[in-house]
Design a protein around this motif. Structure first.
Motif, PDB file in Angstrom:
ATOM      1  N   SER A  61      87.987  45.338   2.400  1.00  0.00           N
ATOM      2  CA  SER A  61      87.744  44.571   1.354  1.00  0.00           C
ATOM      3  C   SER A  61      86.367  44.068   1.387  1.00  0.00           C
ATOM      4  O   SER A  61      85.557  43.570   0.967  1.00  0.00           O
ATOM      5  CB  SER A  61      88.851  43.704   0.794  1.00  0.00           C
ATOM      6  N   GLN A  62      86.044  43.579   2.847  1.00  0.00           N
ATOM      7  CA  GLN A  62      84.830  42.754   3.095  1.00  0.00           C
ATOM      8  C   GLN A  62      83.800  43.715   2.908  1.00  0.00           C
ATOM      9  O   GLN A  62      82.538  43.364   2.660  1.00  0.00           O
ATOM     10  CB  GLN A  62      84.926  42.164   4.509  1.00  0.00           C
ATOM     11  N   ASP A  63      83.901  45.020   3.196  1.00  0.00           N
ATOM     12  CA  ASP A  63      82.972  45.802   3.016  1.00  0.00           C
ATOM     13  C   ASP A  63      82.486  46.299   1.716  1.00  0.00           C
ATOM     14  O   ASP A  63      81.311  46.092   1.356  1.00  0.00           O
ATOM     15  CB  ASP A  63      83.255  47.498   3.689  1.00  0.00           C
ATOM     16  N   LEU A  64      83.539  46.036   0.801  1.00  0.00           N
ATOM     17  CA  LEU A  64      83.265  46.177  -0.710  1.00  0.00           C
ATOM     18  C   LEU A  64      82.548  45.009  -1.159  1.00  0.00           C
ATOM     19  O   LEU A  64      81.946  45.259  -2.138  1.00  0.00           O
ATOM     20  CB  LEU A  64      84.588  46.674  -1.421  1.00  0.00           C
ATOM     21  N   VAL A  65      83.338  43.974  -0.778  1.00  0.00           N
ATOM     22  CA  VAL A  65      82.391  42.598  -1.429  1.00  0.00           C
ATOM     23  C   VAL A  65      81.136  42.543  -0.929  1.00  0.00           C
ATOM     24  O   VAL A  65      80.249  42.315  -1.647  1.00  0.00           O
ATOM     25  CB  VAL A  65      83.126  41.527  -0.796  1.00  0.00           C
ATOM     26  N   ASN A  90      77.798  42.955  -3.584  1.00  0.00           N
ATOM     27  CA  ASN A  90      76.807  41.894  -3.721  1.00  0.00           C
ATOM     28  C   ASN A  90      75.524  42.056  -3.163  1.00  0.00           C
ATOM     29  O   ASN A  90      74.398  41.737  -4.064  1.00  0.00           O
ATOM     30  CB  ASN A  90      77.350  40.700  -2.700  1.00  0.00           C
ATOM     31  N   ALA A  91      75.388  42.853  -2.488  1.00  0.00           N
ATOM     32  CA  ALA A  91      73.962  43.630  -2.072  1.00  0.00           C
ATOM     33  C   ALA A  91      73.391  44.528  -3.338  1.00  0.00           C
ATOM     34  O   ALA A  91      72.526  44.187  -3.390  1.00  0.00           O
ATOM     35  CB  ALA A  91      74.111  44.377  -0.805  1.00  0.00           C
ATOM     36  N   LEU A  92      74.253  45.200  -3.696  1.00  0.00           N
ATOM     37  CA  LEU A  92      73.793  46.150  -4.842  1.00  0.00           C
ATOM     38  C   LEU A  92      73.329  45.112  -6.088  1.00  0.00           C
ATOM     39  O   LEU A  92      72.252  45.266  -6.639  1.00  0.00           O
ATOM     40  CB  LEU A  92      74.768  47.026  -5.094  1.00  0.00           C
ATOM     41  N   ALA A 110      78.497  40.384   8.150  1.00  0.00           N
ATOM     42  CA  ALA A 110      79.052  40.275   6.952  1.00  0.00           C
ATOM     43  C   ALA A 110      80.426  40.647   6.900  1.00  0.00           C
ATOM     44  O   ALA A 110      81.417  40.271   6.046  1.00  0.00           O
ATOM     45  CB  ALA A 110      78.453  41.060   5.833  1.00  0.00           C
ATOM     46  N   THR A 111      80.899  41.749   7.898  1.00  0.00           N
ATOM     47  CA  THR A 111      82.276  42.574   7.925  1.00  0.00           C
ATOM     48  C   THR A 111      82.916  42.308   9.084  1.00  0.00           C
ATOM     49  O   THR A 111      84.174  42.912   9.347  1.00  0.00           O
ATOM     50  CB  THR A 111      81.913  44.055   7.527  1.00  0.00           C
ATOM     51  N   ASP A 112      82.328  41.577  10.309  1.00  0.00           N
ATOM     52  CA  ASP A 112      82.907  41.316  11.298  1.00  0.00           C
ATOM     53  C   ASP A 112      83.270  42.424  12.356  1.00  0.00           C
ATOM     54  O   ASP A 112      84.118  42.527  12.812  1.00  0.00           O
ATOM     55  CB  ASP A 112      84.216  40.406  11.038  1.00  0.00           C
ATOM     56  N   ARG A 113      82.296  43.533  11.951  1.00  0.00           N
ATOM     57  CA  ARG A 113      82.334  44.602  12.776  1.00  0.00           C
ATOM     58  C   ARG A 113      81.630  44.738  14.223  1.00  0.00           C
ATOM     59  O   ARG A 113      80.737  44.007  14.360  1.00  0.00           O
ATOM     60  CB  ARG A 113      81.901  45.937  12.110  1.00  0.00           C
TER      61      ARG A 113
END
Length: 109
Positions: free
Chosen positions: A3-7, A11-13, A44-47
């Motif tokens: 979900s954090q990737d999608l958010v 937002n970026a797009l 942004a995604t904690d990766r």
């Protein structure tokens, strides 16, 4: 995709499209290029790392919106190419683009 990737991607797009539309009113150009670094994605995604599967999912997200996205491992970043004539817009973005195009035509005719 988490979900954090999608958010992050949504937002970026949205930011890229809205910025491009603002620029249309002044230049009339419909194609713009942007960049997303691997560091920005990780933050942004904690990766810790961007695996090939994640890179592929990010590219597919942009492809689904008719936006080009190529990952360059050497620069650790995505090159994003938006063509406002082809990309998927929200209703508000479509109206904003129409207004920007009218503004450009009014000032340049």
């Amino acid at each position: 995709m988490q979900s954090q990737d999608l958010v992050f991607l949504e937002n970026a797009l949205s930011s890229f499209i809205e910025t491009a539309i603002h620029r249309v009113a002044h230049s009339g150009d419909m194609q713009y290029s942007y960049r997303i670094t691997a560091a920005e994605v990780k933050e942004a995604t904690d990766r810790q790392r961007l695996h090939e599967a994640i890179i592929s999912e990010y590219q597919q997200f942009f492809a689904n919106h008719h936006v080009g996205a190529a990952y360059d491992a050497g620069f650790a970043s995505f090159s994003i190419t938006i063509d406002l004539n082809r990309c998927v817009l929200s209703p508000a973005q479509a109206k904003f683009l129409s207004t920007a195009m009218e503004t450009f035509r009014a000032e340049n005719t």
